[in-house]
Design a protein around this motif. Structure first.
Motif: not given
Length: 144
Positions: A30-39, A47-52, A72-78
């Motif tokens: 929700e914070s980052v946006g579906i499109d940005a998370v998918v990208e 999957t991302v929409e279901s999680i949203a 999310e900005e400020g978070m560590p890498e995966k």
């Protein structure tokens, strides 16, 4: 985050823990946006929409969850998130003097010790549901 301490493992179930993880992921999407998370995560849109929507997606792995959180900005890498999660599990096992055989017996599921070890070490994929079971079992053991 995924590796935070469980406040009261005796009063929390693995299912409730899984719901908390999904809620955290949903908030991130929700914070980052579906499109940005998918990208950024390279996960499929469905999957991302279901999680949203807050749905528990059975095949979402711990790696997928880390990929979402890392968007999310400020978070560590995966990879850093995954290392922290695995380290947290292993430290919890050390603190609780818990081996994978005992952990397999403590978990309500069809886990074999070898499979648990491979999943904790990252040599085999671990679903978010499996992670909730393992994380909860370790926390509950350490809460005794």
């Amino acid at each position: 985050m995924l590796y935070d301490e469980i406040d009261d493992p005796g009063e929390t179930t693995p299912t409730e823990l899984l719901e908390q993880y999904v809620a955290e992921l949903s908030e991130t999407v929700e914070s980052v946006g579906i499109d940005a998370v998918v990208e950024r995560s390279q996960l499929d849109r469905e999957t991302v929409e279901s999680i949203a929507d807050g749905d528990i997606v059975a095949d979402v792995t711990l790696e997928d969850a880390a990929a979402i959180l890392a968007t999310e900005e400020g978070m560590p890498e995966k990879d850093s998130i995954l290392l922290e999660v695995r380290d947290h599990l292993l430290m919890g096992m050390t603190t609780g003097l818990l081996d994978v055989d005992t952990l397999a017996r403590d978990i309500d599921g069809d886990f074999e010790a070898r499979a648990i070890q491979q999943k904790i070490e990252g040599r085999a994929p671990m679903t978010l549901e499996e992670y909730a079971l393992v994380h909860h079992a370790i926390a509950k053991r350490n809460d005794r």
